[in-house]
Every structure is written in C-alpha cells, then in structure tokens.
Motif scaffolding. Structure first.
Motif, PDB file in Angstrom:
ATOM      1  N   ILE A 108       2.892  -9.566 -16.732  1.00 18.16           N
ATOM      2  CA  ILE A 108       2.715  -9.572 -18.190  1.00 18.16           C
ATOM      3  C   ILE A 108       2.261  -8.197 -18.674  1.00 18.16           C
ATOM      4  O   ILE A 108       2.797  -7.656 -19.651  1.00 18.16           O
ATOM      5  CB  ILE A 108       1.685 -10.640 -18.600  1.00 18.16           C
ATOM      6  CG1 ILE A 108       2.178 -12.041 -18.227  1.00 18.16           C
ATOM      7  CG2 ILE A 108       1.416 -10.573 -20.103  1.00 18.16           C
ATOM      8  CD1 ILE A 108       1.132 -13.122 -18.443  1.00 18.16           C
ATOM      9  N   SER A 109       1.266  -7.633 -17.998  1.00 15.68           N
ATOM     10  CA  SER A 109       0.729  -6.338 -18.437  1.00 15.68           C
ATOM     11  C   SER A 109       1.771  -5.237 -18.336  1.00 15.68           C
ATOM     12  O   SER A 109       1.861  -4.356 -19.198  1.00 15.68           O
ATOM     13  CB  SER A 109      -0.508  -5.968 -17.608  1.00 15.68           C
ATOM     14  OG  SER A 109      -0.162  -5.703 -16.256  1.00 15.68           O
ATOM     15  N   LEU A 110       2.592  -5.289 -17.283  1.00 15.85           N
ATOM     16  CA  LEU A 110       3.624  -4.266 -17.110  1.00 15.85           C
ATOM     17  C   LEU A 110       4.691  -4.386 -18.198  1.00 15.85           C
ATOM     18  O   LEU A 110       5.145  -3.374 -18.759  1.00 15.85           O
ATOM     19  CB  LEU A 110       4.247  -4.421 -15.719  1.00 15.85           C
ATOM     20  CG  LEU A 110       5.116  -3.279 -15.208  1.00 15.85           C
ATOM     21  CD1 LEU A 110       4.361  -1.965 -15.198  1.00 15.85           C
ATOM     22  CD2 LEU A 110       5.611  -3.607 -13.806  1.00 15.85           C
TER      23      LEU A 110
ATOM     24  N   ALA B  87       0.831  -1.206   0.000  1.00 18.23           N
ATOM     25  CA  ALA B  87       0.000   0.000   0.000  1.00 18.23           C
ATOM     26  C   ALA B  87       0.865   1.254   0.000  1.00 18.23           C
ATOM     27  O   ALA B  87       0.584   2.225  -0.720  1.00 18.23           O
ATOM     28  CB  ALA B  87      -0.932  -0.010   1.214  1.00 18.23           C
ATOM     29  N   LEU B  88       1.927   1.254   0.805  1.00 20.93           N
ATOM     30  CA  LEU B  88       2.807   2.421   0.859  1.00 20.93           C
ATOM     31  C   LEU B  88       3.441   2.688  -0.496  1.00 20.93           C
ATOM     32  O   LEU B  88       3.493   3.836  -0.970  1.00 20.93           O
ATOM     33  CB  LEU B  88       3.879   2.198   1.926  1.00 20.93           C
ATOM     34  CG  LEU B  88       4.832   3.366   2.186  1.00 20.93           C
ATOM     35  CD1 LEU B  88       4.074   4.558   2.748  1.00 20.93           C
ATOM     36  CD2 LEU B  88       5.940   2.949   3.149  1.00 20.93           C
ATOM     37  N   LEU B  89       3.922   1.633  -1.141  1.00 25.97           N
ATOM     38  CA  LEU B  89       4.544   1.792  -2.460  1.00 25.97           C
ATOM     39  C   LEU B  89       3.562   2.383  -3.458  1.00 25.97           C
ATOM     40  O   LEU B  89       3.853   3.385  -4.125  1.00 25.97           O
ATOM     41  CB  LEU B  89       5.056   0.443  -2.953  1.00 25.97           C
ATOM     42  CG  LEU B  89       5.557   0.409  -4.402  1.00 25.97           C
ATOM     43  CD1 LEU B  89       6.839   1.199  -4.548  1.00 25.97           C
ATOM     44  CD2 LEU B  89       5.763  -1.024  -4.879  1.00 25.97           C
ATOM     45  N   TYR B  90       2.388   1.768  -3.568  1.00 24.93           N
ATOM     46  CA  TYR B  90       1.434   2.201  -4.583  1.00 24.93           C
ATOM     47  C   TYR B  90       0.872   3.586  -4.291  1.00 24.93           C
ATOM     48  O   TYR B  90       0.759   4.429  -5.187  1.00 24.93           O
ATOM     49  CB  TYR B  90       0.297   1.182  -4.709  1.00 24.93           C
ATOM     50  CG  TYR B  90       0.605   0.062  -5.654  1.00 24.93           C
ATOM     51  CD1 TYR B  90       0.555   0.245  -7.031  1.00 24.93           C
ATOM     52  CD2 TYR B  90       0.977  -1.188  -5.185  1.00 24.93           C
ATOM     53  CE1 TYR B  90       0.850  -0.785  -7.910  1.00 24.93           C
ATOM     54  CE2 TYR B  90       1.280  -2.222  -6.055  1.00 24.93           C
ATOM     55  CZ  TYR B  90       1.219  -2.014  -7.415  1.00 24.93           C
ATOM     56  OH  TYR B  90       1.517  -3.023  -8.285  1.00 24.93           O
ATOM     57  N   VAL B  91       0.496   3.830  -3.051  1.00 30.28           N
ATOM     58  CA  VAL B  91      -0.136   5.115  -2.733  1.00 30.28           C
ATOM     59  C   VAL B  91       0.838   6.261  -2.957  1.00 30.28           C
ATOM     60  O   VAL B  91       0.488   7.291  -3.565  1.00 30.28           O
ATOM     61  CB  VAL B  91      -0.663   5.101  -1.288  1.00 30.28           C
ATOM     62  CG1 VAL B  91      -1.063   6.511  -0.849  1.00 30.28           C
ATOM     63  CG2 VAL B  91      -1.856   4.159  -1.167  1.00 30.28           C
ATOM     64  N   VAL B  92       2.062   6.110  -2.470  1.00 30.08           N
ATOM     65  CA  VAL B  92       3.028   7.206  -2.605  1.00 30.08           C
ATOM     66  C   VAL B  92       3.443   7.383  -4.062  1.00 30.08           C
ATOM     67  O   VAL B  92       3.499   8.502  -4.580  1.00 30.08           O
ATOM     68  CB  VAL B  92       4.251   6.957  -1.700  1.00 30.08           C
ATOM     69  CG1 VAL B  92       5.291   8.052  -1.915  1.00 30.08           C
ATOM     70  CG2 VAL B  92       3.835   6.921  -0.246  1.00 30.08           C
TER      71      VAL B  92
ATOM     72  N   ALA C 241      10.224  -2.153 -11.757  1.00 35.11           N
ATOM     73  CA  ALA C 241       9.721  -1.765 -13.080  1.00 35.11           C
ATOM     74  C   ALA C 241       8.735  -0.617 -12.969  1.00 35.11           C
ATOM     75  O   ALA C 241       8.750   0.310 -13.798  1.00 35.11           O
ATOM     76  CB  ALA C 241       9.058  -2.973 -13.757  1.00 35.11           C
ATOM     77  N   GLU C 242       7.867  -0.646 -11.971  1.00 36.42           N
ATOM     78  CA  GLU C 242       6.882   0.425 -11.822  1.00 36.42           C
ATOM     79  C   GLU C 242       7.558   1.750 -11.513  1.00 36.42           C
ATOM     80  O   GLU C 242       7.166   2.807 -12.026  1.00 36.42           O
ATOM     81  CB  GLU C 242       5.890   0.051 -10.724  1.00 36.42           C
ATOM     82  CG  GLU C 242       5.127  -1.236 -11.024  1.00 36.42           C
ATOM     83  CD  GLU C 242       3.658  -1.128 -10.716  1.00 36.42           C
ATOM     84  OE1 GLU C 242       3.111  -0.021 -10.808  1.00 36.42           O
ATOM     85  OE2 GLU C 242       3.058  -2.159 -10.411  1.00 36.42           O
ATOM     86  N   ILE C 243       8.578   1.711 -10.665  1.00 36.75           N
ATOM     87  CA  ILE C 243       9.287   2.946 -10.317  1.00 36.75           C
ATOM     88  C   ILE C 243      10.045   3.480 -11.531  1.00 36.75           C
ATOM     89  O   ILE C 243      10.010   4.688 -11.818  1.00 36.75           O
ATOM     90  CB  ILE C 243      10.234   2.693  -9.137  1.00 36.75           C
ATOM     91  CG1 ILE C 243       9.431   2.334  -7.881  1.00 36.75           C
ATOM     92  CG2 ILE C 243      11.105   3.917  -8.870  1.00 36.75           C
ATOM     93  CD1 ILE C 243      10.276   1.807  -6.741  1.00 36.75           C
ATOM     94  N   ALA C 244      10.738   2.602 -12.245  1.00 39.10           N
ATOM     95  CA  ALA C 244      11.478   3.033 -13.433  1.00 39.10           C
ATOM     96  C   ALA C 244      10.531   3.596 -14.488  1.00 39.10           C
ATOM     97  O   ALA C 244      10.847   4.593 -15.159  1.00 39.10           O
ATOM     98  CB  ALA C 244      12.277   1.867 -14.007  1.00 39.10           C
TER      99      ALA C 244
ATOM    100  N   SER D 130      15.516   0.602 -18.115  1.00 37.69           N
ATOM    101  CA  SER D 130      15.497  -0.082 -16.816  1.00 37.69           C
ATOM    102  C   SER D 130      14.144  -0.726 -16.565  1.00 37.69           C
ATOM    103  O   SER D 130      14.062  -1.821 -15.989  1.00 37.69           O
ATOM    104  CB  SER D 130      15.823   0.899 -15.685  1.00 37.69           C
ATOM    105  OG  SER D 130      17.142   1.377 -15.803  1.00 37.69           O
ATOM    106  N   ALA D 131      13.079  -0.046 -16.992  1.00 41.15           N
ATOM    107  CA  ALA D 131      11.737  -0.607 -16.802  1.00 41.15           C
ATOM    108  C   ALA D 131      11.568  -1.883 -17.615  1.00 41.15           C
ATOM    109  O   ALA D 131      10.981  -2.862 -17.140  1.00 41.15           O
ATOM    110  CB  ALA D 131      10.676   0.422 -17.191  1.00 41.15           C
ATOM    111  N   VAL D 132      12.063  -1.886 -18.852  1.00 43.91           N
ATOM    112  CA  VAL D 132      11.968  -3.087 -19.690  1.00 43.91           C
ATOM    113  C   VAL D 132      12.741  -4.235 -19.061  1.00 43.91           C
ATOM    114  O   VAL D 132      12.251  -5.371 -18.967  1.00 43.91           O
ATOM    115  CB  VAL D 132      12.499  -2.798 -21.109  1.00 43.91           C
ATOM    116  CG1 VAL D 132      12.669  -4.090 -21.894  1.00 43.91           C
ATOM    117  CG2 VAL D 132      11.543  -1.861 -21.841  1.00 43.91           C
TER     118      VAL D 132
END
Length: 860
Positions: free
Chosen positions: A625-627, A547-552, A589-592, A600-602
C-alpha cells in the motif's frame, strides 16, 4: 482477451546474435538442441533469418532427429539444424551435421524471459498471478507456456484490463484445471520394447511413475523401469534432478506434463506405482502423497513400511514443498491409523500440522496444535538417556521450532514483538544453563526485533550474542533439571551454520536501515563466500535474497543490482525457495521507482497490491500500500495517493514489520508530494531519533529532490555509508549551497548508479541556478536532454506536464521540427530515433540545438 499472436519477436536475442555472428565469420553452421518444447526449432529459425539478412545462403534442417529421407546440402549454404537433446540423429545425417555445424545447447527460458515472451506474444504486460501460473506449469518451457496460456484463455480465466492481462482466479485454481496432451513432449519412445504395462510405452510408463511418486531418485527409477529407459528420460531432459532435503530426486519437466500424467493415471496405475515405491529399499525422502495413501487407504497392508518416522518425514516434506493441506491430512491420518509415537514424535507431528494450518491462515487451529506440541514436549522432558531428553539434539530441534512457530504466530496476531519476545524468553527455562540452544533463542530475539523494524535494538541484541553470561540469562525461568546447573560463568555457544546464515542476512537488513551500507554489503559478501562450500539450497533463502536486493539497491543503486542477478535467477527453478509472486512485484516496483520509471513502478505496485491483498503474504500488505501511494504521489495521481495513505493508516500496526522503516519513509514521501512537509519532516526526524539513518535518507529523498531546506539540512548532517546514501547527502549539501557545479557532479554520479530520477532532479536544479549560456547551464541542459525518464515526475523535479511549444519567431529546420513534434507527443529520445531512422546521438544533437534556439526545454 489478447490472443497469442502469429507474428513473433526474436527470443533469446543475445544467443541468436552470437550464433549469427559466429556463422558469418566461420561459414560454419549450427545444430540447436534442447529439451522438447524448449524452442530449438524457433531458435534455429531466428538464426537462419539473421543469416539471410546478412546475405548468407542458408539451408534449414528442422527436427532433425525425426527427419525422413536424407536431404542434400546445397553448395555454399550454411547449415542450420535443430533436434531434441539426447535424441539420436538418423543415419546419413550424423556425418554431415558433425562436419558442418557447431552444437548449440538450449536451456528453458528464465522466469523473466518467459514473462517477456508471453507478453510479446499477446501484446500486453502480464499480472503477477498470471506469471505465477504460467511459470508453475512451464518452468520456462516455450511449448508449455503457449499451451497453458491458450488453456487459460479458452476457459475464460484471463482478462484484459487497462494496463495488463490478468488472471481472474488464484494461480492454484487455474493450474488445477489445465489440460494438455502429454505427447507434445514425450513423442515416440526411443527405449526398448513397444508397449509396457497398462498399454503404455516404456518411456511414458516410467515418466508416469516419476510424476506419481514425485520424490524418487534415479537409482529407484532404474530399479523399477530399467537403466536404459531411465537414461533415455534424463538424456531427453524429460526428467531433471533436483535437491530435496539433501537428496537428489527426480522431477518431470515441464511441470504441466507431470500434472497431465497424474491426471491420466487411473486408480489401479496409482496403486501399482505407490506399492512399487513403498517396496523400494531406503526410499528417501518419503513422498507425502504416497505415505498419506498408505495411511488412509491401506494402513494394515503397509503397517511395516509406514511407521512414525516415515509419517514425520513425509509431513515435513509436505511443509517444505508448500503442500500444506497434505501436511495437515498426514497428521490426522497418522492419528487414525494408530501409529505408535513417542511424546517427542507427537510434539513434532503436531508442530508440523500447526505450521501447515498457520500457512493456510487457519490461525485458531494452528494455535491449538502449537500448544498441543508444547504439552507433548513437556511430557518428553523426563530423563530418558537418549536423544529425546532435554538437551538432546532431537528434543532441542523440536523445541526451537516450536518456540519459533509460536512466536511468529504471536507476532502475526499482535503486529508487534511484545508478546513474541516473552515466549522466547520463557523457552530458556526448558534448557539447562550453558546449552547451545540458548544462543539460538537469543538469535530468535534478534529476528523478532527485526520483524518489528526495531533495527537499532536488533543490532544491539546481535552485538550481545557472544557476550559472557552468568548462570541463566537475567529473567530466564528456572530450567527443568536444577541438578544440572553449571555455576561457572558461561559464554553463549556459537550458532549453527544454518542459524548464522539466517541471522547474518537479517543483520545486513538492519545495517542497511541504520545507514551502514558498506558494513551490510560486507556481511552479504561473507555469506556469498561461505555459499561456495555449502549446497545452494542451504544459503539461497528468502532472507538472503531480500537482504541482497535491499542492501544493493538502497546502498549502491540500480546498475549495481543488475550485476547481482545471478542468485535471483538461480532460484527460479528451485521450488524449495519460495518467493511469493506478490513480493516479486513489490521488488519490481522498488527497482522501477529507483530508476525513475514511474509508469512501470505504478503498474508493478498496483499489481503487487492487488495480488498481496488476495494471496498474501498479509504481513507485507502495508508495504504494498505504501509503495503504491508513493509512486502514485510522485506521478501526480494525488487522489490515488491520498486514498492509499488513508488505507495504510487504517491498518493496525502498519509499521511493525521488517520493512517498517521503509513504510514510514514512503509515508513521508507521499506527504512531501501532497504539500504536507511538516508531517513528513516529523517522520524523518523520528527515524533519525531511532538511529535509522539509512531509512531517514530515503524518507527525506522527495524533500531533497525538491530542494526543501529543512530536509536538505537534516540529510546533509547524517553519517551514512554506501554510494547512494552518500550521493543523496551530497545532493542535499549542494542544494543548501546553491552550487550548480556540485549539483551537476551529483547528477552524473546518480546516472552512473542508474538513478535517473535523481539525476534529472539534480540537473534541473543546476540548470535553474546556473547563468544561461554558462558552462554549467549547458552541461545541465545536455544532461537533461540525454537522461531518459519514462513518465512525468509531477511536482518533484519540475519536469512533468505537457511539452512546451516552440516560441513564436523561432525558426527550426525540417528535422528539428520533426524532433520537436515527436517530443511534444511524449516520445523518448530512443523512440524518436527509431521513428526517424536516426541514431540516438543525432537526436540528442538536434535537441541541444533546439534548446539553444528556443532558450527553453521542450520536456519541461
């Protein structure tokens, strides 16, 4: 495979820089101390190198606790020394070191530092599986990192792919075969005596006991091996105290040392250690391995020491430690040993065994054990007059755990809550009206609605948790004891602190998806305040960290997330909080992606997909997969994006998960990049119709960045909160208004939040709309020149593709020509500055002059 390089990069660069600055200012040296293998000698060498570079004379006394004859300190030299923590300095050195140095204690490297250290040493990024294996063996011990990497490479378990070093087997298999020399860490004993039992020195003997027993306390070790030896182990940081079920237990550091000691102990040494531990009074908690040994090898001998409560406690400990095979074996061994157990104890043991089987992916066997547990619960439902009776705390705890496990299994099988919710509803019938556990079951309903990504329903159910009830809730089956009905209107009892913490973290995720980032962060801040009064282990759960990761990240950006790293670092050495290594790569990946670092995300998304596809958790495979499809599409890898989109849609119920709205949003982003805008807009509208406004903003982001009118119109009308959602909404409105000033403002805000891709897209749009030579055009050009983005952005912002050549007839200075040439090679401003030995600001100035002369951008 890449070898461990002899040339080394500076580790703990911040620590080294501060120490060098202090030594230069004060002319006082430093004594670096750390546990064996933590890298005290290397840190001292890096500090000495920094002082020499500053022109300061240095004298290095390495491994001072094992030094021989006394050495003289040259006049005017700054002393830099190293020693193992807790070790006594030889006579003749103590006074000099005390007078001439400041003590600098070192801790082991964090997980991120460990990964960076190995990556720098081998010259390539590491896969998630390899990082997991290295961390599990080392816990940041530098010597252990190298020893384990060398062992894996020697056995041919690592390989170099096009973009990283990978582990060819699963981490557990790789770890099981690692062999190292324990003397790397133990060295000579500083305790009493020379040789102990079995020809071992006292320190090694005591350390072997800790490695074999795993969960003994410091007072237990003192009883077995004496206070002096136990104190020596603690002082040298060869053992550390850790929390386990509220008890402070000892663990060997690094973990690979414990594995080596266990492997080196023969059957007699193990038997002696197990017998000694079982004879200890009040051993808490029972070690699963020891209890299993007692039940399997010597059930008659230890009949009085290993009873049903001990077997249950050991099984729970095995489950908590993710030792699922031992948990299953304990259940079988307890039955074979004929332990006398009440129906409730049988229900709990079957429940633990089923949970272990479920996590071993033996789903059918798990379902059988859960049903057996339920049958035992029904058998325990008679009036007993003690804690076992329905309504008693023991019965209630097992009932809730049983319902939770069966509902989770049903959700896992069906990829949706349709069958799990009726199971939860039926469980109300096992409780009397007004029982506090009704609130827990209602909370479990909220959890499973959230598991399916149905956050609007979850938020509604969360709001109703404290609503008045009359008798049993509508649809609840009749309780087991009709005579105990309470006819008066009832109100749901408050949740326990444990359940409230779990539920509030999930509620924060729901608020994030609903577009209420401000409310979501307020919930997490409240949980953080509560954490100050409870054990760290009670609140740093996987739900809270997710939750902390996603919300922030979603609500306040990359820079805000970097300020919240403390809880993530705190759990790295905490084995009671499990964050799967594949999920770590998903987060990377989400942060990149948010930062606009598409290469970096790839890499991270590809690694996450490869890892989760093999090691799990299977529930999050659609998210991986979606990411990967999204970052591939944004990077212009159309074929890969299409392939992953087909793969995603082939997964049954792929959006029925806690990140289901984000999966749908990623799907929309891929469709936008593939030119299928109508399909993408259909997903965005469906998210809006479901009330998931925050997810809708993220789903429409690709459309907003390309100034798609319909995407911008939808987003501009959404009522959302949080810095990032409001920024995207303002960017959509600025696109609709074709307003360069508002676009530049959005670009500046995006850069402040660390969202460099959004910043570049907004600035590029402003440059397109502004009149050449105008203030807005110049500001946009400057922002584009100073916004560092790694990788092409394909068709998203118009910034991708090869660099343009300088038009004919335009004359550049020698330095401008050099800068232009390096831009054409794809170097960033920082890389150009390093290459030409210039400051980054000077490079930016050259680029601005080039843009003015050529009337175009070299990077677009």
């Amino acid at each position: 495979m890449p070898a461990w390089k002899k040339a080394r990069a500076v580790l703990r660069a911040d620590t080294v820089a501060r120490a060098v600055a202090l030594c230069v200012d004060t002319r006082r040296g430093v004594l670096v101390v750390g546990p064996p293998g933590a890298g005290a000698s290397r840190c001292a060498a890096d500090i000495a190198a920094g002082l020499r570079a500053a022109g300061i004379p240095v004298s290095v006394w390495d491994d001072l606790d094992r030094a021989g004859a006394h050495r003289a300190l040259p006049d005017g030299a700054v002393l830099v020394a190293s020693a193992r923590v807790g070790a006594a300095l030889p006579p003749g050195y103590r006074e000099v070191v005390s007078a001439r140095t400041t003590r600098l204690p070192l801790r082991n490297l964090t997980r991120g530092q460990s990964e960076a250290a190995v990556s720098a040493a081998v010259g390539a990024p590491l896969s998630a599986r390899l990082v997991e294996a290295l961390w599990a063996c080392s816990h940041g011990n530098l010597t252990a990192l190298r020893a384990v990497y060398d062992d894996l490479a020697t056995r041919g378990l690592t390989r170099r792919t096009c973009d990283r070093v990978e582990l060819t087997v699963d981490p557990a298999t790789a770890i099981a075969g690692v062999a190292v020399d324990p003397q790397l860490w133990i060295g000579a004993s500083t305790g009493p005596g020379v040789v102990g039992p079995d020809g071992l020195d006292p320190v090694t003997d005591a350390l072997t006991t800790v490695a074999l027993a795993r969960r003994i306390r410091i007072q237990d070790l003192e009883r077995l091996h004496g206070c002096e030896v136990a104190s020596d182990l603690v002082a040298r940081a060869l053992v550390a105290e850790a929390q386990h079920n509220g008890a402070q237990v000892l663990v060997v550091q690094p973990p690979v040392l414990a594995a080596a000691l266990r492997a080196g102990a023969d059957h007699r040494r193990r038997r002696d250690a197990y017998d000694a531990v079982l004879a200890l009074p009040g051993i808490v908690p029972p070690d699963p391995t020891i209890v299993l040994w007692a039940l399997s090898e010597a059930p008659a001998t230890h009949a009085g020491r290993v009873d049903a409560p001990a077997a249950l406690a050991a099984a729970r400990a095995a489950l908590d430690a993710h030792d699922y095979r031992t948990g299953v074996e304990l259940s079988v061994a307890a039955q074979r040993a004929g332990l006398e157990m009440t129906p409730l104890q049988q229900a709990e043991l079957a429940l633990v065994a089923g949970s272990c089987l479920r996590l071993l992916d033996r789903v059918q066997e798990a379902a059988v054990m859960f049903e057996r547990s339920l049958e035992c619960l029904r058998a325990a439902a008679g009036p007993r007059g003690d804690d076992d009776e329905p309504g008693g705390p023991d019965f209630t705890s097992v009932l809730i755990d049983n319902v939770t496990a069966r509902a989770d299994l049903a959700h896992y099988r069906d990829r949706g809550p349709e069958n799990s919710l009726p199971l939860i509803e039926a469980a109300h019938g096992l409780l009397t009206p007004g029982h506090p556990a009704h609130s827990v079951l209602d909370a479990l309903t909220v959890v499973h609605l959230s598991y399916a990504g149905r956050y609007r329903e979850a938020a509604r159910a969360h709001a109703e948790l404290g609503a008045p009830q009359t008798d049993a809730a509508p649809g609840h089956p009749a309780p087991l004891h009709p005579a105990s009905l309470h006819p008066a209107p009832l109100r749901s009892a408050p949740l326990s602190a444990e359940w409230e913490r779990r539920l509030e973290a999930i509620h924060a995720l729901a608020l994030d998806a609903l577009g209420q980032s401000d409310a979501a962060i307020a919930v997490l801040r409240r949980l953080a305040r509560q954490s100050r009064t409870v054990d760290h282990h009670a609140w740093a759960s996987e739900e809270y960290l997710a939750a902390l990761l996603y919300v922030v990240l979603h609500g306040f950006g990359v820079n805000a997330l970097f300020a919240e790293l403390a809880p993530f670092v705190a759990v790295e050495q905490d084995d009671s909080v499990r964050v799967d290594h594949g999920m770590r790569r998903v987060a990377d990946a989400e942060i990149a992606l948010a930062a606009g670092d598409l290469p970096s995300a790839v890499s991270a998304a590809s690694d996450a997909l490869d890892t989760i596809a093999v090691d799990g958790p299977e529930d999050f495979l659609p998210r991986a997969i979606s990411l990967y499809a999204l970052v591939a599409a944004l990077s212009g890898q159309t074929a890969t994006a299409q392939e992953q989109l087909r793969r995603l849609r082939a997964v049954h119920g792929y959006a029925n998960s806690p990140v289901g709205p984000e999966i749908r949003g990623a799907e929309a982003g891929v469709l936008f990049c593939l030119g299928r805008s109508e399909e993408a807009l259909g997903i965005v509208r469906s998210l809006v119709d479901d009330g998931l406004l925050g997810s809708a903003v993220r789903a429409a982001l690709a459309g907003v960045l390309t100034a798609d009118p319909e995407s911008c119109r939808i987003v501009a009308e959404l009522e959302v909160s949080g810095d990032v959602p409001v920024l995207v909404r303002d960017l959509a409105a600025a696109n609709l208004a074709d307003n360069p000033r508002r676009l530049i403002d959005a670009a500046q805000r995006a850069r402040g939040h660390g969202l460099l891709m959004v910043a570049a897209a907004a600035a590029d749009r402003a440059r397109t709309l502004a009149t050449p030579g105008s203030q807005h055009h110049t500001l946009a050009e400057r922002m584009l020149a100073t916004t560092e983005i790694s990788g092409s952005l394909a068709g998203l912002t118009g910034l991708g593709g090869p660099a343009r050549r300088v038009p004919p007839g335009v004359t550049l200075t020698r330095r401008e020509s050099q800068v232009a040439e390096l831009v054409g090679q794809g170097l960033t401003n920082a890389e150009i500055a390093d290459e030409l030995h210039l400051s980054k600001r000077t490079v930016e100035g050259h680029l601005n002059r080039i843009y003015t002369k050529t009337g175009t951008r070299l990077r677009g």
